[in-house]
Design an enzyme around this catalytic site. Structure first.
Site, PDB file in Angstrom:
ATOM      1  N   SER A  56       0.810  -1.213   0.000  1.00 11.47           N
ATOM      2  CA  SER A  56       0.000   0.000   0.000  1.00 11.47           C
ATOM      3  C   SER A  56       0.842   1.263   0.000  1.00 11.47           C
ATOM      4  O   SER A  56       1.931   1.315   0.589  1.00 11.47           O
ATOM      5  CB  SER A  56      -0.908  -0.002   1.234  1.00 11.47           C
ATOM      6  OG  SER A  56      -1.593   1.232   1.371  1.00 11.47           O
TER       7      SER A  56
ATOM      8  N   TYR B  63      -2.328   5.118  -4.179  1.00 11.00           N
ATOM      9  CA  TYR B  63      -3.437   6.046  -3.942  1.00 11.00           C
ATOM     10  C   TYR B  63      -3.114   7.319  -4.701  1.00 11.00           C
ATOM     11  O   TYR B  63      -2.053   7.924  -4.495  1.00 11.00           O
ATOM     12  CB  TYR B  63      -3.595   6.347  -2.454  1.00 11.00           C
ATOM     13  CG  TYR B  63      -4.356   5.298  -1.691  1.00 11.00           C
ATOM     14  CD1 TYR B  63      -5.650   4.947  -2.073  1.00 11.00           C
ATOM     15  CD2 TYR B  63      -3.805   4.668  -0.582  1.00 11.00           C
ATOM     16  CE1 TYR B  63      -6.366   3.985  -1.380  1.00 11.00           C
ATOM     17  CE2 TYR B  63      -4.513   3.709   0.122  1.00 11.00           C
ATOM     18  CZ  TYR B  63      -5.793   3.374  -0.285  1.00 11.00           C
ATOM     19  OH  TYR B  63      -6.506   2.419   0.400  1.00 11.00           O
TER      20      TYR B  63
ATOM     21  N   THR C 293      -5.804   2.330  -7.097  1.00 13.26           N
ATOM     22  CA  THR C 293      -7.107   2.219  -6.442  1.00 13.26           C
ATOM     23  C   THR C 293      -7.967   3.400  -6.853  1.00 13.26           C
ATOM     24  O   THR C 293      -7.577   4.556  -6.662  1.00 13.26           O
ATOM     25  CB  THR C 293      -6.938   2.178  -4.916  1.00 13.26           C
ATOM     26  OG1 THR C 293      -6.216   0.993  -4.555  1.00 13.26           O
ATOM     27  CG2 THR C 293      -8.287   2.156  -4.221  1.00 13.26           C
TER      28      THR C 293
ATOM     29  N   LYS D 293      -8.079  -0.910  -9.529  1.00 16.44           N
ATOM     30  CA  LYS D 293      -8.730  -1.640  -8.455  1.00 16.44           C
ATOM     31  C   LYS D 293      -9.954  -0.865  -7.981  1.00 16.44           C
ATOM     32  O   LYS D 293      -9.837   0.300  -7.591  1.00 16.44           O
ATOM     33  CB  LYS D 293      -7.758  -1.847  -7.294  1.00 16.44           C
ATOM     34  CG  LYS D 293      -8.343  -2.540  -6.077  1.00 16.44           C
ATOM     35  CD  LYS D 293      -7.268  -2.722  -5.017  1.00 16.44           C
ATOM     36  CE  LYS D 293      -7.814  -3.358  -3.760  1.00 16.44           C
ATOM     37  NZ  LYS D 293      -8.695  -2.436  -2.997  1.00 16.44           N
TER      38      LYS D 293
ATOM     39  N   HIS E 151     -13.592  -2.545  -2.060  1.00 19.66           N
ATOM     40  CA  HIS E 151     -12.735  -2.138  -0.945  1.00 19.66           C
ATOM     41  C   HIS E 151     -13.119  -2.877   0.332  1.00 19.66           C
ATOM     42  O   HIS E 151     -13.053  -2.329   1.436  1.00 19.66           O
ATOM     43  CB  HIS E 151     -12.821  -0.622  -0.729  1.00 19.66           C
ATOM     44  CG  HIS E 151     -11.506   0.020  -0.383  1.00 19.66           C
ATOM     45  ND1 HIS E 151     -10.726   0.648  -1.316  1.00 19.66           N
ATOM     46  CD2 HIS E 151     -10.829   0.122   0.789  1.00 19.66           C
ATOM     47  CE1 HIS E 151      -9.640   1.126  -0.737  1.00 19.66           C
ATOM     48  NE2 HIS E 151      -9.669   0.804   0.546  1.00 19.66           N
TER      49      HIS E 151
END
Length: 383
Positions: free
Chosen positions: A127, A151, A177, A256, A280
């Site tokens: 992440s 992100y 994402t 995603k 999510h």
């Protein structure tokens, strides 16, 4: 898989041996143990969903709507769980989903997870908001497969810097994402007054990034948190941003958060390399369609032109069989390994993975299949 049956018997003996303190087996047991060990804030952050948690529940319920109809007398003695994904040979169709701020579960956080994933040959998706830098995690994993989850930042140059770092550190794909344009409404976190991001738990990749740091008058936790919060939610995100991302990396790009077949079709048309069907884990829009319910229509539209992966709700080997039979190339798990991490660190993650992979092998065999590639809709019935 030669010797699998013997291994299963050995595993069973170990679990029931009264002289052995056994770790949990089922995800439900791991979750209960994690609940006992963690404070309410971190536990609810990991386990909870948004709103009334309808989507959280429906992700699991969707798997119960399908039943496997096993085939018999097919000689399943020579099994393989391996798949090929973006030119890499993987041992299983299971990956670790990107979960941020893993230090809230265990002080070693992503480093413990990385060691367990590398040992199991399971790709880890790291992440953006990890508690350790992407370079530290890469060093821990060595040559093991890993992807980087991005992100989006309203500061595009920060995005470009992150993906260039990931490419340099040996990551083999970028996962963008796209369902976090704003934060989901998480009642549990409000009730607990808990935000690990505001506590600075997910800053490692930011405070180690030269472009991000150049935006701060002084590099400290308070300034970094405020800068992240100014940039991490991005309602303007659109397909042109993916074109920008493509200009800054040669790695495959997956999106995603896709749930609608029209968005999947657009992803293919815009040259995206892969899709992750995801809501999510029920943490964003409550009342959204479950991922397994969304999967068949997306798989049909994509028509094998690019890989379609699935996360949210996968808990057992039978779940993996069902997802792949309905069109997924591979699946990702999140909460299961986080519960393992909370209970027993690296050993817990390793145990969760070992159990799931062995259970998958048994499920493939008992479905009447010798490989993941053989799994298809013919072995399922809608209840």
């Amino acid at each position: 898989m030669a010797g699998t049956e013997q291994k299963n018997e050995s595993l069973l003996f170990t679990r029931v041996n009264k002289d052995t303190q056994a770790l949990p087996i089922s995800i439900e047991d791991w979750e209960q143990k994690a609940r006992e060990l963690l404070p309410a804030g971190p536990f609810d952050y990991i386990a909870g969903g948004s709103g009334a948690e309808e989507t959280l529940v429906s992700n699991r319920a969707a798997f119960g709507k399908w039943a496997i109809v096993p085939r018999m007398l097919r000689d399943v003695s020579k099994r393989t769980l391996g798949i090929e994904l973006f030119g890499q040979q993987l041992k299983t169709p299971v990956l670790l989903a990107p979960v941020g701020m893993q230090a809230i579960a265990n002080e070693e956080g992503e480093l413990a997870t990385a060691r367990a994933a590398a040992a199991a040959g399971v790709p880890m998706v790291v992440s953006t908001v990890s508690a350790h830098t992407l370079e530290q995690i890469a060093e821990t994993m060595g040559d093991a497969p890993r992807w980087f989850q991005l992100y989006w930042s309203n500061d595009r140059e920060v995005c470009a810097s992150m993906v260039k770092r990931a490419e340099a550190a040996g990551y083999s794909a970028i996962v963008l994402t796209v369902d976090t344009i704003m934060l989901g409404w998480k009642r549990r976190d409000f009730r607990n007054g808990y935000s690990p991001l505001r506590e600075g738990r997910g800053l490692a990749n930011y405070v180690s990034d030269p472009v991000f740091c150049s935006r701060l008058s002084e590099v400290n936790t308070e300034n970094a948190v405020e800068e992240v919060l100014r940039n991490i939610y991005h309602p303007t995100l659109n397909w042109d941003d993916i074109d920008y991302l493509r200009q800054h990396t040669k790695l495959p790009i997956l999106v995603k958060g896709i749930l609608h077949p029209d968005d999947a079709k657009l992803a293919v048309e815009r040259g995206v390399d892969g899709i992750i069907v995801s809501n999510h884990g029920g943490r964003q829009l409550d009342g959204a369609i479950s991922t397994l319910d969304a999967l068949p229509a997306i798989a049909e539209v994509v028509d094998r032109r690019i890989p379609v992966l699935l996360d949210s709700g996968v808990r057992t080997g039978a779940d993996v069989v069902k997802a792949i039979a309905l069109g997924a190339t591979a699946v990702l798990i999140g909460r299961p390994f986080m519960f393992g991490l909370a209970v027993a660190g690296e050993k817990g993650v390793a145990s969760v993975l070992d159990t799931l992979i062995n259970e998958l092998d048994v499920s493939v065999a008992l479905s009447g299949s010798n490989s993941v590639a053989e799994l298809n809709r013919s072995i399922l019935i809608r209840l």
